[in-house]
Design a protein around this motif. Structure first.
Motif, PDB file in Angstrom:
ATOM      1  N   UNK A 156       0.811  -1.209   0.000  1.00  0.00           N
ATOM      2  CA  UNK A 156       0.000   0.000   0.000  1.00  0.00           C
ATOM      3  C   UNK A 156       0.842   1.255   0.000  1.00  0.00           C
ATOM      4  N   UNK A 157       1.974   1.242   0.722  1.00  0.00           N
ATOM      5  CA  UNK A 157       2.886   2.383   0.724  1.00  0.00           C
ATOM      6  C   UNK A 157       3.500   2.557  -0.661  1.00  0.00           C
ATOM      7  N   UNK A 158       3.991   1.458  -1.219  1.00  0.00           N
ATOM      8  CA  UNK A 158       4.596   1.525  -2.546  1.00  0.00           C
ATOM      9  C   UNK A 158       3.577   1.958  -3.590  1.00  0.00           C
ATOM     10  N   UNK A 159       2.372   1.398  -3.503  1.00  0.00           N
ATOM     11  CA  UNK A 159       1.343   1.729  -4.485  1.00  0.00           C
ATOM     12  C   UNK A 159       0.956   3.200  -4.406  1.00  0.00           C
ATOM     13  N   UNK A 272       3.053   3.639 -15.597  1.00  0.00           N
ATOM     14  CA  UNK A 272       4.072   2.617 -15.820  1.00  0.00           C
ATOM     15  C   UNK A 272       5.056   2.548 -14.671  1.00  0.00           C
ATOM     16  N   UNK A 273       5.432   3.702 -14.156  1.00  0.00           N
ATOM     17  CA  UNK A 273       6.277   3.775 -12.959  1.00  0.00           C
ATOM     18  C   UNK A 273       5.599   3.039 -11.804  1.00  0.00           C
ATOM     19  N   UNK A 274       4.266   3.214 -11.724  1.00  0.00           N
ATOM     20  CA  UNK A 274       3.519   2.560 -10.664  1.00  0.00           C
ATOM     21  C   UNK A 274       3.551   1.049 -10.747  1.00  0.00           C
ATOM     22  N   UNK A 275       3.331   0.538 -11.942  1.00  0.00           N
ATOM     23  CA  UNK A 275       3.363  -0.923 -12.131  1.00  0.00           C
ATOM     24  C   UNK A 275       4.743  -1.467 -11.763  1.00  0.00           C
ATOM     25  N   UNK A 276       5.785  -0.765 -12.195  1.00  0.00           N
ATOM     26  CA  UNK A 276       7.144  -1.199 -11.871  1.00  0.00           C
ATOM     27  C   UNK A 276       7.386  -1.165 -10.369  1.00  0.00           C
ATOM     28  N   UNK A 277       6.851  -0.147  -9.690  1.00  0.00           N
ATOM     29  CA  UNK A 277       7.050  -0.031  -8.256  1.00  0.00           C
ATOM     30  C   UNK A 277       6.361  -1.130  -7.462  1.00  0.00           C
ATOM     31  N   UNK A 278       5.138  -1.470  -7.854  1.00  0.00           N
ATOM     32  CA  UNK A 278       4.438  -2.569  -7.176  1.00  0.00           C
ATOM     33  C   UNK A 278       5.202  -3.875  -7.381  1.00  0.00           C
ATOM     34  N   UNK A 279       5.715  -4.080  -8.587  1.00  0.00           N
ATOM     35  CA  UNK A 279       6.535  -5.273  -8.838  1.00  0.00           C
ATOM     36  C   UNK A 279       7.771  -5.266  -7.952  1.00  0.00           C
ATOM     37  N   UNK A 280       8.391  -4.099  -7.795  1.00  0.00           N
ATOM     38  CA  UNK A 280       9.560  -3.992  -6.932  1.00  0.00           C
ATOM     39  C   UNK A 280       9.245  -4.298  -5.485  1.00  0.00           C
ATOM     40  N   UNK A 281       8.051  -3.900  -5.027  1.00  0.00           N
ATOM     41  CA  UNK A 281       7.647  -4.186  -3.647  1.00  0.00           C
ATOM     42  C   UNK A 281       7.605  -5.680  -3.385  1.00  0.00           C
ATOM     43  N   UNK A 282       6.944  -6.418  -4.257  1.00  0.00           N
ATOM     44  CA  UNK A 282       6.802  -7.852  -4.015  1.00  0.00           C
ATOM     45  C   UNK A 282       8.088  -8.616  -4.336  1.00  0.00           C
ATOM     46  N   UNK A 283       8.862  -8.101  -5.275  1.00  0.00           N
ATOM     47  CA  UNK A 283      10.157  -8.715  -5.554  1.00  0.00           C
ATOM     48  C   UNK A 283      11.078  -8.590  -4.349  1.00  0.00           C
ATOM     49  N   UNK A 330      10.866   0.634 -10.093  1.00  0.00           N
ATOM     50  CA  UNK A 330      11.207  -0.723  -9.679  1.00  0.00           C
ATOM     51  C   UNK A 330      12.110  -0.716  -8.451  1.00  0.00           C
ATOM     52  N   UNK A 331      13.101   0.181  -8.445  1.00  0.00           N
ATOM     53  CA  UNK A 331      14.041   0.237  -7.318  1.00  0.00           C
ATOM     54  C   UNK A 331      13.379   0.770  -6.058  1.00  0.00           C
ATOM     55  N   UNK A 332      12.616   1.869  -6.178  1.00  0.00           N
ATOM     56  CA  UNK A 332      12.035   2.459  -4.972  1.00  0.00           C
ATOM     57  C   UNK A 332      10.877   1.626  -4.433  1.00  0.00           C
ATOM     58  N   UNK A 333      10.238   0.837  -5.281  1.00  0.00           N
ATOM     59  CA  UNK A 333       9.101   0.044  -4.838  1.00  0.00           C
ATOM     60  C   UNK A 333       9.413  -0.888  -3.688  1.00  0.00           C
ATOM     61  N   UNK A 334      10.663  -1.329  -3.550  1.00  0.00           N
ATOM     62  CA  UNK A 334      11.015  -2.258  -2.484  1.00  0.00           C
ATOM     63  C   UNK A 334      11.462  -1.606  -1.194  1.00  0.00           C
ATOM     64  N   UNK A 335      11.545  -0.273  -1.158  1.00  0.00           N
ATOM     65  CA  UNK A 335      12.120   0.400   0.011  1.00  0.00           C
ATOM     66  C   UNK A 335      11.289   0.184   1.267  1.00  0.00           C
ATOM     67  N   UNK A 336       9.987   0.439   1.215  1.00  0.00           N
ATOM     68  CA  UNK A 336       9.157   0.405   2.429  1.00  0.00           C
ATOM     69  C   UNK A 336       9.101  -0.987   3.058  1.00  0.00           C
ATOM     70  N   UNK A 337       8.848  -1.997   2.236  1.00  0.00           N
ATOM     71  CA  UNK A 337       8.728  -3.347   2.789  1.00  0.00           C
ATOM     72  C   UNK A 337      10.073  -3.849   3.292  1.00  0.00           C
ATOM     73  N   UNK A 338      11.167  -3.475   2.620  1.00  0.00           N
ATOM     74  CA  UNK A 338      12.485  -3.907   3.081  1.00  0.00           C
ATOM     75  C   UNK A 338      12.837  -3.250   4.406  1.00  0.00           C
TER      76      UNK A 338
END
Length: 409
Positions: A156-159, A272-283, A330-338
């Motif tokens: 939700x944060x990444x999205x 498109x940035x959004x889709x990449x970010x959500x993918x980065x979150x779950x990756x 893609x890179x920033x999408x993983x920040x919050x969960x990590x």
């Protein structure tokens, strides 16, 4: 609405009430996180038209991001401590209604001062909601599903960063920036209804059940002093999030002026940035649960490299700017969960306290990033925000790589 509750043993061995299905509860919390974070970041997607309508510079308009971030940074630890014994469902619903009020007031405001006053209320809602909701996964699902549930919640944060802002941009371009605030206010009301209907009762920890290190602001402040991994995590949050928002607060002019992207393509590119970010979150989510140190080091290196590449690619082709924007998401999408995985591993018996501190620094970093970016933009140009953002982010690489090397990493 089901009234049946079951007693399961959470972390630390304490019994906590939970409905048989935790999935819908996790979904409601995720919607709430997405809503408050979208509200915080909303001005990023409408900065230029809002500034023009309110007769202020873009740097001054960035205060719409700075003010709620500063307020949320103070509110997060205060709510964690002062509302220790209160039911979490009741608090989360109340905070979401406060967010709805703030967003609707912003939509009707005719002066920047009125918008900023409403954003103060929003800051209270953001800090309190995120601090309480961020560590709820262990209370809503079975222990073996906590990692996945945490990734979903922080999705939700990444999205919000990667989908909420693009959606606001589309609304702004179609019918105006005020309607973007109004739509977020209505979404806040929907989220409040979902939380009320789908969350179980979640009693807080009162004086009769203190945490392992006691209660109160003094105990909260002592956590980073006695836990070096919590200290390192707070430094990582400060470096990564400040660096990101120094540049991301100005993503719209970065695309149109620096990368020469036509304004008609902004909405599509940010989606498109959004889709990449959500993918980065779950990756990142599954990897961060097993190895938060290595995951954060890789994320910091990748994010810093993308900002430097964006700096170097300025004035080349819109296609280059668009490709780098997708890598940025893609890179920033993983920040919050990590980061949340880092704190859950660093302080497993103090998850809510550690989350409150993380939220405080995270929101402060958003505010500082927007403020610093505004100062740099007004004094220099857009290349300054990219350079400063990359420099801050890359300081996180050695912190993540060297912290806790003898711990689970």
């Amino acid at each position: 609405m089901l009234d049946i509750q079951v007693e399961e043993r959470g972390r630390g061995g304490s019994g906590v009430p939970r409905r048989p299905s935790g999935r819908v509860a996790v979904a409601a919390v995720t919607l709430g996180i997405f809503t408050v974070m979208t509200a915080e970041l909303l001005p990023v997607g409408l900065l230029t038209p809002a500034a023009a309508d309110l007769s202020v510079s873009e740097g001054t308009a960035a205060l719409m991001v700075t003010v709620p971030g500063l307020v949320a940074a103070v509110a997060a630890p205060l709510v964690t401590v002062r509302a220790a014994g209160a039911d979490r469902r009741t608090l989360l619903v109340a905070l979401m209604l406060l967010a709805a009020t703030a967003n609707l007031a912003s939509a009707l405001a005719g002066h920047l001062a009125v918008v900023l006053a409403a954003r103060v209320l929003l800051g209270l809602a953001i800090g309190g909601f995120w601090a309480l909701a961020g560590g709820l996964a262990p209370r809503l699902v079975a222990p073996d599903a906590v990692g996945r549930a945490t990734a979903v919640v922080f999705g939700g944060v990444s999205a919000a960063s990667v989908l909420g802002v693009p959606a606001a941009t589309v609304v702004t371009e179609s019918i105006g920036w005020r309607w973007a605030f109004a739509a977020t206010g209505l979404l806040s009301l929907l989220a409040a209804a979902a939380l009320l209907a789908l969350l179980p009762r979640l009693p807080g920890r009162g004086a009769e059940t203190p945490g392992p290190r006691g209660t109160g602001l003094r105990a909260l402040a002592a956590l980073p002093r006695r836990n070096r991994r919590v200290r390192a995590g707070l430094l990582l949050t400060l470096a990564l999030v400040t660096g990101h928002f120094v540049a991301y607060s100005f993503v719209r002019p970065l695309l149109t002026d620096h990368a020469r992207v036509p304004e008609t393509l902004l909405g599509a590119l940010l989606l498109g940035y959004g889709v990449a970010g959500v993918a980065g979150n779950f990756l990142a989510g599954s990897r961060a649960a097993r190895a938060p140190r290595r995951t954060l080091a890789v994320i910091a290196a990748a994010l810093g490299a993308v900002l430097l590449a964006t700096l170097a690619a300025g004035g080349t082709t819109p296609a280059a700017g668009a490709g780098l924007l997708l890598l940025w998401g893609l890179a920033y999408g993983g920040v919050s969960v990590a980061l949340q995985s880092w704190f859950m591993a660093a302080a497993p018996e103090d998850v809510e306290a550690a989350t409150g501190l993380n939220v405080s620094v995270f929101c402060l970093a958003i505010a500082l990033g927007a403020l610093l970016g505004g100062l740099l933009t007004d004094a220099y140009d857009l290349t300054a925000v990219l350079l400063a953002g990359a420099a801050l982010i890359l300081t996180a690489v050695p912190v993540a790589a060297l912290s806790g090397r003898n711990d689970h990493s």
